[in-house]
Design an enzyme around this catalytic site. Structure first.
Site, PDB file in Angstrom:
ATOM      1  CG  HIS A  64      -2.195  -0.793   0.947  1.00 17.81           C
ATOM      2  ND1 HIS A  64      -2.987  -1.285   1.947  1.00 17.81           N
ATOM      3  CD2 HIS A  64      -2.787  -1.177  -0.229  1.00 17.81           C
ATOM      4  CE1 HIS A  64      -4.016  -1.948   1.418  1.00 17.81           C
ATOM      5  NE2 HIS A  64      -3.916  -1.895   0.105  1.00 17.81           N
ATOM      6  CG  ASP A  66      -0.458   3.866   4.019  1.00 20.38           C
ATOM      7  OD1 ASP A  66      -0.648   2.965   3.187  1.00 20.38           O
ATOM      8  OD2 ASP A  66      -0.841   3.772   5.206  1.00 20.38           O
ATOM      9  CG  HIS A  67       2.636   0.829   4.797  1.00 17.73           C
ATOM     10  ND1 HIS A  67       2.967   0.491   6.089  1.00 17.73           N
ATOM     11  CD2 HIS A  67       1.320   1.151   4.821  1.00 17.73           C
ATOM     12  CE1 HIS A  67       1.896   0.599   6.862  1.00 17.73           C
ATOM     13  NE2 HIS A  67       0.884   1.004   6.113  1.00 17.73           N
ATOM     14  CG  HIS A 139      -4.153  -4.983   5.325  1.00 17.85           C
ATOM     15  ND1 HIS A 139      -5.136  -4.241   5.925  1.00 17.85           N
ATOM     16  CD2 HIS A 139      -3.486  -4.111   4.499  1.00 17.85           C
ATOM     17  CE1 HIS A 139      -5.085  -2.997   5.496  1.00 17.85           C
ATOM     18  NE2 HIS A 139      -4.094  -2.893   4.630  1.00 17.85           N
ATOM     19  CG  ASP A 210      -1.659  -1.154   7.322  1.00 11.60           C
ATOM     20  OD1 ASP A 210      -0.640  -0.786   7.927  1.00 11.60           O
ATOM     21  OD2 ASP A 210      -2.239  -0.432   6.493  1.00 11.60           O
ATOM     22  CG  HIS A 268      -1.289   2.492  10.456  1.00 14.47           C
ATOM     23  ND1 HIS A 268      -2.598   2.264  10.119  1.00 14.47           N
ATOM     24  CD2 HIS A 268      -0.606   2.535   9.287  1.00 14.47           C
ATOM     25  CE1 HIS A 268      -2.716   2.170   8.804  1.00 14.47           C
ATOM     26  NE2 HIS A 268      -1.510   2.337   8.275  1.00 14.47           N
TER      27      HIS A 268
END
Length: 309
Positions: A64, A66-67, A139, A210, A268
């Site tokens: 993802h 944001d990582h 996830h 996540d 997070h």
């Protein structure tokens, strides 16, 4: 062993929190390992006391944005700085193709060796001092948590005892500290174990994000000194957590409790709990501490020293 949080927001950055990344500093070897690399991570590094030149390994949990959106920029900057000779990156299927496309289309040529390792559950890396293993999380896409283990260290060396027995200092002391048996020129033989106290247990850090609550996270975190676990939502927003396969504060605390860790650090966080909103992060902290007392809220640039207990 010191943890520095470079980004503690989920999904998007806020004015006070960047997206996911933490740095693990290994002071005994002047080395830094990065876990996740959201957009803007290199700017966060410049504002911290973590040296970019010491980063040797980067571990990615999942694909993802944001990582991972900060990864290619950081790699390019490391190359232009000219002080990196090799970088090892560990992550899921697709990471190598993603990086190849980013570097190829931006015509970025790295002046150092870059090696991308595709991970699978189990041992990811090991040397004489540390090992890193991973386990699947739950996830929306393939995601893994990481467990970093420091190997047990020799106990404190009794210098006075060695001097009293007429053992010359220098390399011989070093061998005895390592628990080796040495023979002196006069024929006397000494076992290093007789000069060292009880071995010091290696420290263990676990990073899970996540994910929603899952048994594999509990198993990965068993007996850890520190568990870093996502807590995107408050308990009252658990419906959203289940829909998006993220954790609530109470889920993170339950993982810590069931795994028997020493400290839980939540990270997070959804921007919906920013100051001024009806529900804030202190409320998430209270929720978690009602289950697991040794819970802490991470914030950007927070450093946490991992103590052996």
């Amino acid at each position: 062993m010191q943890i520095t949080f470079l980004g503690t927001s989920s999904g998007v950055p806020t004015r006070s929190r960047n997206v996911s990344s933490i740095a693990l500093r290994l002071p005994q070897r002047a080395e830094v390992w990065l876990f996740d690399c959201g957009e803007g991570t290199q700017h966060q590094l410049l504002r911290s006391d973590v040296k970019i030149s010491q980063i040797s390994k980067i571990f990615i949990t999942h694909m993802h944005g944001d990582h991972i959106f900060g990864l290619s920029g950081l790699l390019a900057s490391c190359g232009m700085a000219g002080n990196v000779s090799r970088m090892d990156i560990y992550g899921p299927t697709g990471l190598a193709d993603y990086l190849d496309a980013c570097l190829r289309y931006s015509e970025t040529r790295l002046a150092y060796t870059l090696k991308v390792h595709k991970i699978k559950p189990g041992l990811v890396f090991a040397d004489d001092e540390f090992s890193v293993s991973c386990a699947p999380l739950k996830h929306r896409v393939t995601a893994h948590g990481y467990r970093i283990e420091e190997k047990d260290r020799p106990g404190k060396f009794d210098v006075q005892k060695a001097i009293a027995l007429g053992i010359p200092s220098g390399p011989i002391f070093g061998q005895l500290k390592q628990g080796k048996t040495v023979t002196l020129p006069d024929g006397r033989q000494f076992d290093g174990k007789d000069f060292c106290g009880e071995p010091q247990a290696g420290r263990k850090v676990v990073y899970c994000t996540d994910t929603i609550y899952c048994d594999s996270a509990v198993e990965l975190a068993k007996g850890a000194n520190v568990l870093i676990h996502e807590a995107t939502f408050a308990h009252q927003d658990s419906d959203m957590a289940y829909q998006r396969l993220h954790s609530t504060s109470t889920m993170a605390a339950q993982v810590a409790l069931n795994a028997g860790v020493n400290d839980l650090i939540m990270t997070h966080f959804s921007p919906r709990y920013a100051p001024g909103n009806a529900l804030q992060l202190d409320d998430l902290l209270k929720e978690a501490r009602s289950i697991f007392a040794n819970t802490h809220l991470a914030h950007d640039f927070m450093s946490f020293e991992v103590d052996a207990k």
